[in-house]
Design a protein around this motif. Structure first.
Motif, PDB file in Angstrom:
ATOM      1  N   MET A   1      27.124  43.187  27.016  1.00 10.97           N
ATOM      2  CA  MET A   1      27.195  41.468  27.342  1.00 10.97           C
ATOM      3  C   MET A   1      26.759  41.391  28.790  1.00 10.97           C
ATOM      4  SD  MET A   1      28.020  38.621  26.580  1.00 10.97           S
ATOM      5  CE  MET A   1      28.749  38.845  24.898  1.00 10.97           C
ATOM      6  N   PRO A   2      25.849  40.536  29.109  1.00  8.51           N
ATOM      7  CA  PRO A   2      25.331  40.335  30.191  1.00  8.51           C
ATOM      8  C   PRO A   2      26.040  39.551  31.365  1.00  8.51           C
ATOM      9  CG  PRO A   2      24.092  39.038  28.791  1.00  8.51           C
ATOM     10  CD  PRO A   2      25.000  39.657  28.238  1.00  8.51           C
ATOM     11  N   GLY A   3      26.866  38.661  30.782  1.00  7.20           N
ATOM     12  CA  GLY A   3      27.949  37.972  31.460  1.00  7.20           C
ATOM     13  C   GLY A   3      29.140  38.491  31.882  1.00  7.20           C
ATOM     14  N   PRO A   4      30.085  37.736  32.700  1.00  6.20           N
ATOM     15  CA  PRO A   4      31.419  38.365  32.553  1.00  6.20           C
ATOM     16  C   PRO A   4      32.322  38.160  31.812  1.00  6.20           C
ATOM     17  CG  PRO A   4      30.952  36.629  34.130  1.00  6.20           C
ATOM     18  CD  PRO A   4      29.702  36.834  33.336  1.00  6.20           C
ATOM     19  N   SER A  64      23.842  43.019  35.776  1.00  2.62           N
ATOM     20  CA  SER A  64      24.583  44.112  36.610  1.00  2.62           C
ATOM     21  C   SER A  64      23.910  45.509  36.654  1.00  2.62           C
ATOM     22  CB  SER A  64      25.978  44.197  35.703  1.00  2.62           C
ATOM     23  OG  SER A  64      26.884  43.327  35.941  1.00  2.62           O
ATOM     24  N   LYS A  65      22.698  45.442  35.912  1.00  2.00           N
ATOM     25  CA  LYS A  65      21.953  46.606  36.320  1.00  2.00           C
ATOM     26  C   LYS A  65      20.699  46.337  36.973  1.00  2.00           C
ATOM     27  CE  LYS A  65      23.456  49.012  31.855  1.00  2.00           C
ATOM     28  NZ  LYS A  65      22.833  49.537  30.581  1.00  2.00           N
ATOM     29  N   LYS A 106      24.249  35.936  41.298  1.00  2.00           N
ATOM     30  CA  LYS A 106      24.272  37.560  40.991  1.00  2.00           C
ATOM     31  C   LYS A 106      23.003  38.065  41.182  1.00  2.00           C
ATOM     32  CE  LYS A 106      25.737  41.151  38.998  1.00  2.00           C
ATOM     33  NZ  LYS A 106      26.658  41.955  39.627  1.00  2.00           N
ATOM     34  N   MET A 107      21.773  36.982  41.116  1.00  2.00           N
ATOM     35  CA  MET A 107      20.449  37.461  41.185  1.00  2.00           C
ATOM     36  C   MET A 107      20.243  38.097  42.789  1.00  2.00           C
ATOM     37  SD  MET A 107      18.084  35.176  39.091  1.00  2.00           S
ATOM     38  CE  MET A 107      18.319  34.700  37.498  1.00  2.00           C
ATOM     39  N   ALA A 639      34.570  39.985  39.976  1.00  2.11           N
ATOM     40  CA  ALA A 639      34.327  41.403  39.892  1.00  2.11           C
ATOM     41  C   ALA A 639      32.816  41.302  39.225  1.00  2.11           C
ATOM     42  CB  ALA A 639      35.329  41.792  38.799  1.00  2.11           C
ATOM     43  N   TRP A 640      32.379  40.500  38.299  1.00  6.41           N
ATOM     44  CA  TRP A 640      31.137  40.693  37.796  1.00  6.41           C
ATOM     45  C   TRP A 640      29.991  40.379  39.137  1.00  6.41           C
ATOM     46  CZ3 TRP A 640      27.342  36.348  37.057  1.00  6.41           C
ATOM     47  CH2 TRP A 640      26.330  36.712  36.339  1.00  6.41           C
ATOM     48  N   LEU A 641      30.329  39.432  39.886  1.00  8.87           N
ATOM     49  CA  LEU A 641      29.383  39.191  40.893  1.00  8.87           C
ATOM     50  C   LEU A 641      29.214  40.385  41.781  1.00  8.87           C
ATOM     51  CD1 LEU A 641      30.414  35.592  42.077  1.00  8.87           C
ATOM     52  CD2 LEU A 641      28.118  36.395  41.032  1.00  8.87           C
TER      53      LEU A 641
END
Length: 713
Positions: A1-4, A64-65, A106-107, A639-641
């Motif tokens: 899942m790409p999002g948080p 996130s990768k 995020k980018m 956390a995702w950021l």
């Protein structure tokens, strides 16, 4: 899942070039499909699910990768246009706009993407969110994330938003979560803007409004419920203006009291940062230090005598070993051997005598000349006595040539000493240093060569040379104390500069503290062993007092009785200096030391001590990530950021997060050469045991006799 966060309702798949995304040119155009998107986003709960939904909607790779960010980079314009069309069409929809800005933020974990997004106006998209009640906290979180990832130019751009960010602090004084984010952002942004050599322009200074910043930030830090993260970032923020905005800082005593109060915390990193701020506070207003003594005033003082208490000090040390005695003796010897040379023209004997004087005292060779009185005019004129020089200083290279021609034992060393001294007297220090480097290759055990290198511009080489020179066994008191003084001065200055340049917790920061620890050790030895009338005694005592307070922290008593002996020595050194014709100048070090001593236990400092005591038992690396919101979904977004997966091992990494680890003097020992003790971040490990560390092959070779048994074991 790409999002948080939890898995969101997935929209119908859309290809990257889907024609269903309308090509609109204005925000008034809303297609049916966009309306469907708005309805779906409105149904999400919390920013985490909103961002997850949008990542799916725009068919984004896993941000996130690193591999995901690379895919965005490869198709940047296509992806950006796809997202930005929706943004432009719905700027009045706070939830949709906020989610899109989260994706852009995020980018920014990728520096190239970050720069391209800023060129596209990302900051201008974030700032309006501060005026939306529903998005204010999100906007502050995004600014904090970007400043952690941001480069110099990005942080400088954000620093220009200081007025707006200060207004948030003023408008919402009870929002400590928001205050923490604002102060964290400003700490990193202003560091890039004003923690530089260039003085900010008048317009930039007005924009930053440092007087208001100091008042607002210190006011928030005094609140009992503020977090330890807020205190750490507040401390970092308050130290930035102390150089270029020293007038504003001094005009607001609470901030100076805060610096001094931080010297008593249990966190060495905080104490060193406070010392750096206090030193920068005096950097632009200080007077220059004395460089030369007046020989006439020295002789007058010797003839008139000293007050009884100063005479007792000289007698206790040993009058023949005091600097004034050695200087007067060297002056007399200098005149004697030149007069003898005028009679016998023996340049070799003159050179041998001059070498002994040069290694005995700094003011060893006077630049006088032979004189006679003109019977007709009654004036003194320069006499030609048949020697290849007229000024005595010009005799040095001729004497060096004579010694090399005679070739006694140690001829090259003695001749090089004369040539180096000549270069130094003629302000050709660079040539003296170059010669010293070559001389060390021939004889690495001659300490004067190392002393000459310490006078050069390369501070790291100077410090390394001072530590190596102090390890030499055959060394005169003058050279030894000269090397020790240079070791203190260079290591102290390097330490303060490293702390100013570095981010708390990185390698430069630890290296900076290692420099300060080294300076304190050498200052302690100098103060205990050097002549009480030494010209540099005052400066070394300034360092010793400041560094002792900084390094010992909470171990120091409030009345500073541990430093009473040092303060008495400083008073005596001031008196010696005044009698010898130099009123102690108000140098940067002197003013810093006085500021600390005078404020150390004042009411203003005491008010801060309860607050800064919170640094004693915690550092940011010791405590869990802050709960930035009572909403769990917003915590997931935070956390995702910050999250990044390294593709080669799928491990979590936070390379750009703010870290304030606790550093001790045991930590900085890893930055010290095992032989000479020189502090450095680029030491080489012994290939045998892998534990001892050395500056270079020279240090390893000198240490091998002692180390080989341990190494083989």
């Amino acid at each position: 899942m790409p999002g948080p966060g939890a898995k969101a309702k997935r929209p119908k798949p859309k290809s990257a070039n889907s024609s269903s995304i309308a090509s609109t040119s204005g925000s008034n155009v809303k297609t049916a499909e966009y309306q469907s998107l708005i309805d779906d986003v409105a149904g999400t709960v919390g920013w985490g699910l909103t961002v997850a939904f949008l990542c799916d909607y725009f068919a984004l790779p896993d941000l996130s990768k690193r591999s995901g960010l690379k895919k965005v980079f490869a198709n940047f314009e296509t992806i950006y246009q796809r997202i930005d069309k929706v943004y432009v069409a719905h700027q009045d929809n706070w939830k949709l706009v906020g989610g899109i800005i989260c994706i852009y933020t995020k980018m920014c974990a990728d520096s190239i993407l970050r720069n391209r997004l800023f060129q596209k106006g990302l900051l201008a998209k974030i700032m309006p969110l501060l005026d939306m009640a529903e998005c204010r906290s999100l906007a502050l979180r995004l600014l904090t994330t970007i400043t952690h990832h941001g480069g110099m130019e990005v942080r400088q751009d954000i620093s220009r938003q200081t007025p707006r960010l200060l207004r948030v602090l003023q408008e919402f004084p009870d929002d400590l979560v928001g205050a923490e984010l604002v102060i964290s952002t400003l700490a990193h942004a202003l560091g890039a803007a004003i923690n530089v050599e260039e003085t900010p322009t008048a317009s930039d200074a007005k924009l930053l409004n440092i007087p208001l910043l100091l008042r607002v930030v210190t006011g928030i830090m005094r609140k009992p419920d503020c977090s330890i993260q807020l205190l750490h970032h507040g401390m970092e923020l308050l130290t930035h203006p102390s150089l270029h905005f020293w007038k504003e800082c001094k005009a607001y005593p609470p901030v100076v009291d805060f610096y001094v109060a931080c010297l008593r915390t249990g966190d060495l990193s905080v104490r060193c940062a406070a010392l750096g701020a206090l030193m920068r506070l005096e950097g632009l207003s200080a007077e220059s230090d004395q460089r030369f003594n007046d020989p006439h005033k020295l002789m007058a003082a010797a003839q008139n005598g000293f007050p009884g208490h100063l005479t007792d000090i000289l007698m206790d040390y040993g009058p023949m070993n005091c600097e004034m005695t050695l200087t007067l003796r060297s002056t007399a010897d200098n005149q004697r051997i030149f007069m003898k040379c005028a009679q016998d023209h023996d340049l070799y004997a003159l050179g041998i005598g001059l070498v002994e004087i040069i290694l005995r005292n700094e003011f060893s060779v006077g630049d006088g000349y032979f004189q006679f009185q003109n019977e007709q005019t009654g004036q003194m004129e320069i006499a030609d006595v048949g020697l290849p020089f007229k000024k005595w200083g010009d005799a040095l290279p001729h004497c060096a040539k004579a010694i090399r021609a005679r070739r006694p034992e140690g001829a090259e060393d003695m001749a090089d000493v004369l040539d180096m001294k000549f270069y130094i007297m003629r302000s050709r220090v660079g040539e003296a240093v170059a010669m010293a480097r070559k001389s060390i290759q021939r004889n690495p055990k001659f300490p004067y060569f190392y002393y000459v290198i310490t006078l050069g511009k390369n501070l790291e080489d100077g410090l390394r040379s001072s530590k190596k020179g102090l390890k030499c066994k055959k060394i005169t008191p003058f050279v030894r104390f000269g090397l020790m003084h240079r070791a203190v001065e260079i290591a102290g200055n390097l330490g303060v500069c490293r702390l100013q340049e570095a981010s708390t917790g990185d390698r430069k920061w630890e290296e900076g503290i290692a420099f300060l620890a080294s300076a304190m050790e050498d200052a302690k030895s100098y103060v205990a062993e050097a002549p009480p009338d030494a010209r540099h005694m005052k400066n070394v005592l300034y360092w010793y007092i400041c560094l002792t307070i900084t390094m010992k922290g909470t171990e120091m008593s409030l009345d500073l009785h541990e430093l009473q002996d040092a303060l008495r020595k400083l008073k005596a050194a001031d008196e010696f200096s005044t009698i010898l014709g130099t009123i102690p100048p108000k140098t940067q070090l002197r003013m810093t030391q006085q500021n600390i001593i005078q404020r150390y236990d004042t009411p203003g400092v005491k008010e801060w001590r309860t607050i800064v005591a919170r640094f004693d038992n915690t550092s940011l690396s010791d405590i869990p990530e802050p709960l930035l919101s009572p909403e769990k979904v917003e915590d997931d977004l935070a956390a995702w950021l910050d999250e990044m997966h390294l593709d080669h091992n799928n491990a979590h990494s936070h390379p750009e997060t703010c870290s304030h680890p606790r550093i001790s003097l045991n930590t900085v020992e890893l930055y010290r050469c095992s032989w000479c003790g020189n502090p450095s971040a680029v030491l080489r490990k012994c290939s045998g045991c892998g534990k001892t560390r050395y500056c270079d092959n020279g240090c390893q070779k000198m240490h091998w006799a002692d180390h080989k048994v341990v190494c083989k074991t």
